[in-house]
Write a protein that holds these residues in place. Structure first.
Motif, short mmCIF file in Angstrom:
data_model
loop_
_atom_site.label_atom_id
_atom_site.label_comp_id
_atom_site.label_asym_id
_atom_site.label_seq_id
_atom_site.Cartn_x
_atom_site.Cartn_y
_atom_site.Cartn_z
N MET A 144 0.85 -1.19 0.00
CA MET A 144 0.00 0.00 0.00
C MET A 144 0.88 1.24 0.00
SD MET A 144 -2.67 -1.04 3.01
CE MET A 144 -3.39 -2.68 3.11
N ASN A 145 0.54 2.22 -0.79
CA ASN A 145 1.26 3.49 -0.81
C ASN A 145 0.69 4.40 0.26
OD1 ASN A 145 2.92 5.62 -1.65
ND2 ASN A 145 1.28 6.45 -2.92
N ILE A 146 1.37 4.46 1.39
CA ILE A 146 0.94 5.32 2.50
C ILE A 146 1.87 6.53 2.53
CG2 ILE A 146 0.53 5.46 4.97
CD1 ILE A 146 -1.34 3.53 3.49
N GLU A 147 1.30 7.74 2.51
CA GLU A 147 2.08 8.96 2.37
C GLU A 147 1.96 9.85 3.60
OE1 GLU A 147 2.35 9.89 -2.27
OE2 GLU A 147 0.34 10.17 -1.49
N GLU A 148 3.07 10.41 3.99
CA GLU A 148 3.14 11.27 5.16
C GLU A 148 2.12 12.40 5.09
OE1 GLU A 148 6.41 14.11 7.51
OE2 GLU A 148 6.96 13.07 5.65
N GLY A 149 1.43 12.61 6.20
CA GLY A 149 0.47 13.70 6.29
C GLY A 149 -0.91 13.39 5.76
N LYS A 150 -1.08 12.25 5.12
CA LYS A 150 -2.38 11.90 4.57
C LYS A 150 -3.11 10.95 5.52
CE LYS A 150 -1.30 12.68 -0.28
NZ LYS A 150 -1.35 12.13 -1.66
N SER A 151 -4.44 11.00 5.46
CA SER A 151 -5.25 10.17 6.35
C SER A 151 -5.92 9.06 5.55
CB SER A 151 -6.30 11.02 7.06
OG SER A 151 -7.16 11.66 6.14
N TYR A 152 -6.21 7.96 6.25
CA TYR A 152 -6.76 6.76 5.64
C TYR A 152 -7.92 6.25 6.49
CZ TYR A 152 -2.51 7.26 3.03
OH TYR A 152 -1.51 7.78 2.24
N ASN A 153 -9.04 6.02 5.82
CA ASN A 153 -10.26 5.61 6.52
C ASN A 153 -10.28 4.10 6.69
OD1 ASN A 153 -11.14 8.29 6.49
ND2 ASN A 153 -12.15 8.05 4.52
N LEU A 154 -10.35 3.67 7.94
CA LEU A 154 -10.39 2.24 8.25
C LEU A 154 -11.77 1.88 8.78
CD1 LEU A 154 -8.95 -0.51 8.69
CD2 LEU A 154 -8.34 0.29 10.98
N GLN B 50 -15.00 2.29 13.07
CA GLN B 50 -14.54 3.24 12.06
C GLN B 50 -13.52 4.18 12.68
OE1 GLN B 50 -17.74 4.68 9.16
NE2 GLN B 50 -18.98 4.26 10.96
N MET B 51 -12.43 4.42 11.96
CA MET B 51 -11.42 5.35 12.47
C MET B 51 -10.58 5.87 11.31
SD MET B 51 -8.70 2.68 14.19
CE MET B 51 -9.89 2.23 15.44
N GLN B 52 -9.82 6.91 11.58
CA GLN B 52 -8.88 7.45 10.61
C GLN B 52 -7.46 7.22 11.11
OE1 GLN B 52 -9.38 11.54 9.45
NE2 GLN B 52 -10.59 10.98 7.67
N ALA C 218 1.52 4.60 11.22
CA ALA C 218 0.31 5.15 11.87
C ALA C 218 -0.29 4.04 12.73
CB ALA C 218 -0.70 5.63 10.84
N ALA C 219 -0.96 4.43 13.81
CA ALA C 219 -1.57 3.41 14.67
C ALA C 219 -2.73 4.03 15.44
CB ALA C 219 -0.54 2.84 15.63
N ALA C 220 -3.70 3.18 15.77
CA ALA C 220 -4.83 3.57 16.62
C ALA C 220 -5.24 2.33 17.41
CB ALA C 220 -5.98 4.09 15.79
N VAL C 221 -5.63 2.55 18.65
CA VAL C 221 -5.99 1.43 19.53
C VAL C 221 -7.50 1.37 19.69
CG1 VAL C 221 -5.72 0.42 21.83
CG2 VAL C 221 -3.79 1.61 20.76
N ILE C 222 -8.04 0.17 19.54
CA ILE C 222 -9.47 -0.06 19.74
C ILE C 222 -9.63 -0.75 21.09
CG2 ILE C 222 -11.51 -1.23 18.85
CD1 ILE C 222 -9.85 -1.33 16.12
#
Length: 583
Positions: free
Chosen positions: A66-76, A118-120, A102-106
């Protein structure tokens, strides 16, 4: 989803993989989802009391990274369930899993029933080959299903990569033929494209196995999304539907009625009022306005001796559609270029894949076609030879350009034309060549792509006679058109030199009633050092059009056509009479 491994469980979890060893995690698929049309979900049992640093879990590499780019957000988005509280981390990492992007905890204590999460995720760095990880260090069992990760910023917010669609926009498309050719049929009828399975919430779409090209599709890109893309492009949608025929099996005409009803329902979905049965489904998806669907093609490449039921099927579809939607233009698969069709049609579909030499010689194909009867839709053309390793050469594009010039000068009978295929992921080439090549973060146009940009103004232009007088006429193809750009009038003379010799021509246009404005005129040339030159990610513009100003313009101009080239003269005119281009 986890249907790609098949409906029988446990099955493989491709394209997912496991993080951790068999002592720390056990993963299998079960028919345990909350979605009745795709029941397979993932069961992830965490066995370790003291898990490795970072936890254990699963990861998905996307389409070869996956092309993940600095400063951009991704909808999960994903769905989870557990009999106990959940502590799950969603991470984007580089392909080795070491660099966290990037990381987020559920953390959730109430997931005994399936719950939508749902998260960004906001990227801290750029990695072209990233992956999505779902990990935990908490012992227990978690069920996971229907995971989606999409960039927040897409073309008009409809999910398409902007840079890819911008390349498509630059071709100035007047129509979009979808969902494709053999993909519509399937090798087996059970694997054909079924439009109603591809609409509604993406989570509820069952997906299907595309057996022609050998990949599973979740059908997130479905009938609705393709109608919407055509609308976003300002292009006419052309809906190619299955005619009850696949590559290897077909239904009898006595059993075709359900297929006819299915197609009428698809048209109601596109064109029905927001209060109609299927129009209301479209409206619920966010598009209460009707789509402007005016063209349908009955099947794909189905009119041959191996498919005896096609013409009987065709007439059933034709009569039903004509009665319900008299304005819709109906396209037959049968070739009417050499002899008249024996059934009614508004257009007939013509496909051609040849070697470069053969396609160049086919440039006059429609000069000999009857001027009465249905119009021609050349829906698939390209230089293609089985076993040819070319990924799209200059020579191929020149043969295609000559063939297109032949279509252009016969535009009284040829109504539409489209190159095929349009896009290919470089990691999964099942066919060559293609117009636009991409991977997770790059894209380039083949010479065939750039060739098509020379024809962007042809639709709606006026065609003028061309007289060629050269000892090299056998390797040349030429056309002349005029069109308006706002208030300006342009004369475009296009010339293909398909041979190895430099050709000197004197260009003149009788019927010019005023001079040429050189400040607004230009010459554009598509060529390269070698006729077999190709573009690539390392050299994406090796073969591209080069535009330059016009030094002078008079009643006669000297033109030097370099070997293996496509040249376009764009002359800005004040006005013109009955033009004839002489060369």
């Amino acid at each position: 989803g986890f249907e790609a491994g098949g409906p029988y469980t446990p099955s493989n979890i491709d394209p997912w993989s496991i993080i951790g060893d068999e002592s720390s995690i056990y993963v299998k698929t079960e028919r345990a989802s909350c979605f009745s049309r795709n029941m397979v979900a993932l069961r992830m049992e965490i066995l370790c009391a003291k898990c490795p640093a970072g936890g254990v879990g699963i990861y998905n590499p996307g389409f070869w990274g996956m092309n993940i780019e600095e400063g951009k957000s991704y909808n999960l988005v994903m769905y989870i369930r557990s009999l106990e509280s959940v502590e799950l981390t969603a991470s984007l990492t580089c392909s080795d899993g070491l660099q966290n992007i990037a990381a987020a905890v559920i953390v959730d204590t109430n997931v005994s029933d399936w719950r939508k999460i749902q998260m960004q995720l906001l990227a801290k760095v750029t990695c072209r080959t990233s992956r999505l990880e779902l990990t935990t260090s908490k012992r227990g069992v978690i069920w996971i299903d229907q995971v989606s990760l999409i960039p927040s910023d897409t073309y008009k917010g409809h999910g398409f990569r902007k840079e890819l669609i911008h390349m498509l926009v630059d071709l100035k498309p007047r129509f979009l033929r979808f969902p494709g050719g053999t993909f519509v049929e399937g090798i087996l009828l059970r694997n054909a494209f079924r439009w109603r399975e591809t609409i509604g919430p993406w989570e509820e779409r069952p997906g299907h196995y595309g057996d022609v090209w050998n990949y599973w599709t979740d059908d997130g890109l479905g009938y609705y999304e393709l109608l919407q893309l055509a609308e976003d492009l300002g292009a006419e949608p052309i809906w190619v539907f299955n005619a009850g025929i696949s590559r290897n099996d077909q239904v009898d005409t006595t059993a075709i009625a359900p297929f006819v009803k299915d197609v009428l329902d698809s048209l109601e979905f596109a064109r029905g009022s927001a209060k109609s049965t299927w129009g209301s489904v479209r409206a619920a998806m966010g598009h209460p306005e009707r789509f402007q669907l005016k063209y349908v093609a009955v099947g794909n490449e189905d009119c041959d001796n191996t498919k005896p039921f096609y013409q009987g099927h065709y007439l059933k579809f034709y009569n039903a559609i004509r009665e319900a939607y008299p304005d819709i233009q109906i396209i037959s698969n049968c070739d009417g270029s050499s002899e008249p069709l024996d059934h009614p049609a508004d257009l007939y579909d013509f496909h051609i894949y040849n070697s470069a030499d053969d396609l160049f010689l086919k440039k006059d194909t429609f000069s000999r076609t009857s001027r009465t009867g249905p119009k021609v839709f050349v829906s698939e053309y390209a230089v293609h030879v089985d076993g040819d390793t070319s990924k799209g050469s200059l020579q191929a594009s020149l043969a295609e350009a000559a063939f297109l010039i032949g279509l252009e000068v016969n535009s009284d009978i040829v109504h539409m034309a489209s190159y095929a295929p349009l896009f290919v992921n470089d990691n999964d080439r099942k066919w060559t060549p293609d117009a636009i090549v991409f991977n997770s973060w790059q894209q380039y146009g083949t010479p065939s792509y750039w060739m098509q940009t020379f024809f962007g103004e042809s639709s709606g232009a006026v065609i003028h006679p061309v007289r060629l007088n050269s000892s090299y006429s056998g390797s040349l193809a030429a056309s002349a058109i005029t069109w308006r750009d706002n208030e300006d009038i342009f004369l475009r003379i296009k010339i293909v030199n398909f041979g190895p010799n430099t050709v000197n021509l004197t260009l003149s246009a009788t019927g010019l009633e005023a001079g040429v404005d050189t400040s607004r005129s230009a010459v554009t040339v598509l060529t390269s050092n070698y006729s077999l030159d190709e573009n690539s990610f390392d050299d994406p513009l090796k073969v591209k059009p080069v535009k330059s100003g016009l030094a002078s313009a008079a009643e006669e101009m000297q033109a030097m056509l370099v070997p293996y080239s496509f040249t376009s003269y764009d002359l800005a005119l004040d006005e013109y009479g009955e033009l004839v281009a002489d060369m």
